[in-house]
Scaffold this active site. Structure first.
Site, PDB file in Angstrom:
ATOM      1  N   HIS A  76     -13.931  -4.149 -38.689  1.00 30.60           N
ATOM      2  CA  HIS A  76     -14.195  -3.149 -39.723  1.00 30.60           C
ATOM      3  C   HIS A  76     -13.687  -3.509 -41.115  1.00 30.60           C
ATOM      4  CE1 HIS A  76     -14.657   1.524 -40.354  1.00 30.60           C
ATOM      5  NE2 HIS A  76     -15.601   0.820 -40.949  1.00 30.60           N
ATOM      6  N   CYS A  99      -9.451   4.882 -39.832  1.00 27.92           N
ATOM      7  CA  CYS A  99      -9.437   3.602 -39.124  1.00 27.92           C
ATOM      8  C   CYS A  99      -9.344   2.348 -39.972  1.00 27.92           C
ATOM      9  CB  CYS A  99     -10.631   3.516 -38.182  1.00 27.92           C
ATOM     10  SG  CYS A  99     -12.207   4.007 -38.895  1.00 27.92           S
ATOM     11  N   ASP A 111      -9.465   3.674 -30.748  1.00 28.13           N
ATOM     12  CA  ASP A 111     -10.076   4.231 -31.950  1.00 28.13           C
ATOM     13  C   ASP A 111     -10.144   5.759 -31.844  1.00 28.13           C
ATOM     14  OD1 ASP A 111     -11.515   4.607 -34.272  1.00 28.13           O
ATOM     15  OD2 ASP A 111     -13.031   3.102 -33.813  1.00 28.13           O
ATOM     16  N   ASP A 112      -9.462   6.448 -32.738  1.00 29.59           N
ATOM     17  CA  ASP A 112      -9.528   7.918 -32.832  1.00 29.59           C
ATOM     18  C   ASP A 112      -8.831   8.654 -31.694  1.00 29.59           C
ATOM     19  OD1 ASP A 112     -10.964   7.554 -35.122  1.00 29.59           O
ATOM     20  OD2 ASP A 112     -12.864   8.313 -34.366  1.00 29.59           O
ATOM     21  N   ASP A 167      -5.573   4.016 -33.987  1.00 31.16           N
ATOM     22  CA  ASP A 167      -5.699   3.694 -35.411  1.00 31.16           C
ATOM     23  C   ASP A 167      -5.540   4.894 -36.331  1.00 31.16           C
ATOM     24  OD1 ASP A 167      -8.098   4.918 -34.789  1.00 31.16           O
ATOM     25  OD2 ASP A 167      -9.375   3.386 -35.675  1.00 31.16           O
ATOM     26  N   ASN A 168      -5.555   6.098 -35.774  1.00 34.15           N
ATOM     27  CA  ASN A 168      -5.321   7.318 -36.550  1.00 34.15           C
ATOM     28  C   ASN A 168      -5.234   8.490 -35.588  1.00 34.15           C
ATOM     29  OD1 ASN A 168      -8.564   6.529 -37.477  1.00 34.15           O
ATOM     30  ND2 ASN A 168      -8.239   8.293 -36.157  1.00 34.15           N
TER      31      ASN A 168
END
Length: 523
Positions: free
Chosen positions: A147, A78, A33-34, A332-333
């Site tokens: 999410h 995300c 994540d991130d 995710d990004n």
């Protein structure tokens, strides 16, 4: 409609379905994540741009054993990425309306447009990748952040109703509420506050000598609170051990909480990371925590690969499933806790720093080791890739659930294949604070070079960049390369204007009239 579950009870996961007679691999998607594109050591995958402070030996080993992608793309933040991977569709499809986390009006109060309404869940009527893989004989599991279920779609969109036989921690939650386990003042049970709906509390007890010795962690951690990354790693080990006992191939979404904020590293990893923070850094402590958090996800990769080599943990590797397991490592990004230079921008933006992510694929004996490709891939491509690897014994009906992606299964086996994927597109019809305004983007190769075209609704403005020569997106070529811009704009408009019952793109609304602004004008 939701497909009828093939596995009504967890015990049914162990019913043989002649997995040994097929070539369908186990698939584990390890999504961070991130994490920024070049915030890891990924061989040639980051094109020599990884700063020295990022030291991830296990990820580097994965790259050495597999294939690194230089141009893998996600959605700009995300939830949209997770929705695209789960559905295999762009957010313009009726069952995937997730363009951004929350609202499309996170800013833009003085703008010419307003963002339209959107959803936060992959619709219950969608056929998820987990459901499709179950139809192909797979057992399925989700661990960690989900999410894209449990909001407006309610329980019908949660993982256990969306095709996952095992769900550990998945729901509408967007990030971890804490990084360390704690114990209530008047209680005796350790747990992680606001993390995964209590699913990781069973792993929350403080570190013991046995645990530290097993994983090679320093003895100084004994008796200290468990870090969330280690608890997530515990859940992964337990899940792999369970699924490896069966005769079905398995699919695991290992969606770790690292490195989303709050960013707090395990104490020993923080201390080691301090030495790697550049001298004079304005936020040295914050950077050390970020580096240490990344180190924890690197350690989880080591645990994953060890489990695949010896699933029952008895020291005998005759039960190894390594050669029949595809590991995909990605984010995710783009990064948000540190710059993504030389890429422009960060999470939430449609510039390269917001949407280009690391991607490594490792499948020993099948994917050539130490290879690299500049072929472009997008989040929507995973779904068709998995189905092809599974044998395409069942695919979603094209009339009700068409897939927007392109399989890269052949590329995994032959990384030298030419890039024949069509353009990659992005539609963002609203506002995200100062990072994004209503816009459309197309990325494709023309005459041997990769170009990226932007249309910005605010100002009715076009921009064109040649990523092959200018990955920093510093020189706008809209005038010098007008014909190439026109070629890309035609592809962009054809994509937006395609006709299909499930294709319902959301465009920004004109603030004064409330009417849709529609697609961009042609060049």
């Amino acid at each position: 409609m939701r497909l009828t579950p093939l596995f009504p009870a967890l015990a049914a996961l162990l019913i043989p379905v002649s997995h040994a007679a097929t070539d369908a691999p186990n698939i584990i998607i390890y999504m961070v994540d991130d994490l920024g594109w070049n915030h890891v050591q990924a061989g040639k995958g980051t094109m020599g741009t990884t700063p020295k402070r990022y030291q991830t030996p296990e990820i580097a080993r994965l790259a050495a054993d597999g294939l690194s992608f230089t141009h893998a793309y996600s959605q700009p933040n995300c939830a949209p990425t997770r929705a695209a991977m789960l559905s295999g569709q762009y957010p313009a499809r009726i069952h995937n309306k997730v363009y951004v986390v929350g609202s499309l009006n996170r800013g833009g109060k003085n703008g010419k447009f307003k963002g339209p309404e959107q959803g936060e869940d992959v619709d219950a009527e969608a056929i998820t990748v987990a459901e499709a893989l179950k139809e192909n004989g797979y057992a399925t599991a989700h661990i960690g952040k989900y999410h894209v279920g449990g909001h407006e779609g309610g329980e019908a969109t949660l993982p256990e109703k969306a095709g996952f036989d095992i769900n550990i921690g998945g729901g509408k939650q967007g990030h971890q509420g804490s990084c360390f386990a704690s114990k209530p003042k008047n209680g005796n049970k350790w747990g992680f506050k606001n993390v995964g709906y209590g699913a990781f509390d069973k792993y929350a007890a403080p570190y013991t000598d046995e645990y530290l010795k097993k994983h090679g962690f320093p003895a100084e951690l004994k008796g200290t609170p468990k870090h969330v990354s280690d608890a997530v790693g515990d859940a992964l080990e337990e899940t792999v051990a369970t699924l490896a006992k069966g005769d079905k191939p398995f699919y695991i979404q290992f969606h770790t909480y690292a490195v989303h904020g709050p960013v707090k590293a395990r104490p020993d990893l923080f201390k080691k990371a301090e030495a790697r923070v550049p001298t004079g850094h304005k936020a040295a402590g914050r950077m050390a925590h970020y580096l240490g958090f990344i180190d924890s996800l690197d350690l989880n990769l080591a645990r994953m690969r060890k489990m695949l080599e010896d699933p029952n943990g008895d020291g005998d590797t005759s039960d190894s499933i390594t050669k029949n397991t595809l590991i995909l490592f990605t984010s995710d990004n783009g990064g948000t806790h540190a710059d993504n230079l030389p890429l422009k921008g960060n999470k939430g933006m449609l510039t390269e720093g917001g949407i280009r992510v690391p991607l490594i694929a490792c499948w020993p004996g099948t994917i050539p080791a130490g290879t690299v490709t500049d072929n472009k891939v997008h989040s929507v491509d995973y779904y068709p890739t998995y189905l092809e690897l599974a044998g395409n014994k069942w695919t979603p009906p094209a009339d009700t659930h068409p897939l927007d992606g392109t399989s890269f299964a052949d590329l995994l086996k032959k990384p030298t294949l030419e890039d024949d994927r069509d353009a990659i597109f992005f539609l963002f019809p609203g506002y995200l604070d100062t990072r994004a305004t209503p816009s459309v983007v197309a990325i494709d190769d023309i005459a041997g070079k990769r170009y990226k075209l932007y249309y910005y609704y605010e100002g009715n403005r076009w921009e064109l960049y040649c990523l092959s020569d200018d990955q920093e997106e510093a020189k706008n070529l809209i005038k010098e390369e007008a014909e190439k811009a026109k070629t890309l704009s035609v592809k962009m408009l054809n994509w937006l204007n395609q006709e299909h019952p499930t294709w319902k793109p959301s465009f920004p609304l004109i603030r004064e009239t409330g009417k849709s602004a529609g697609p961009p004008p042609g060049l």
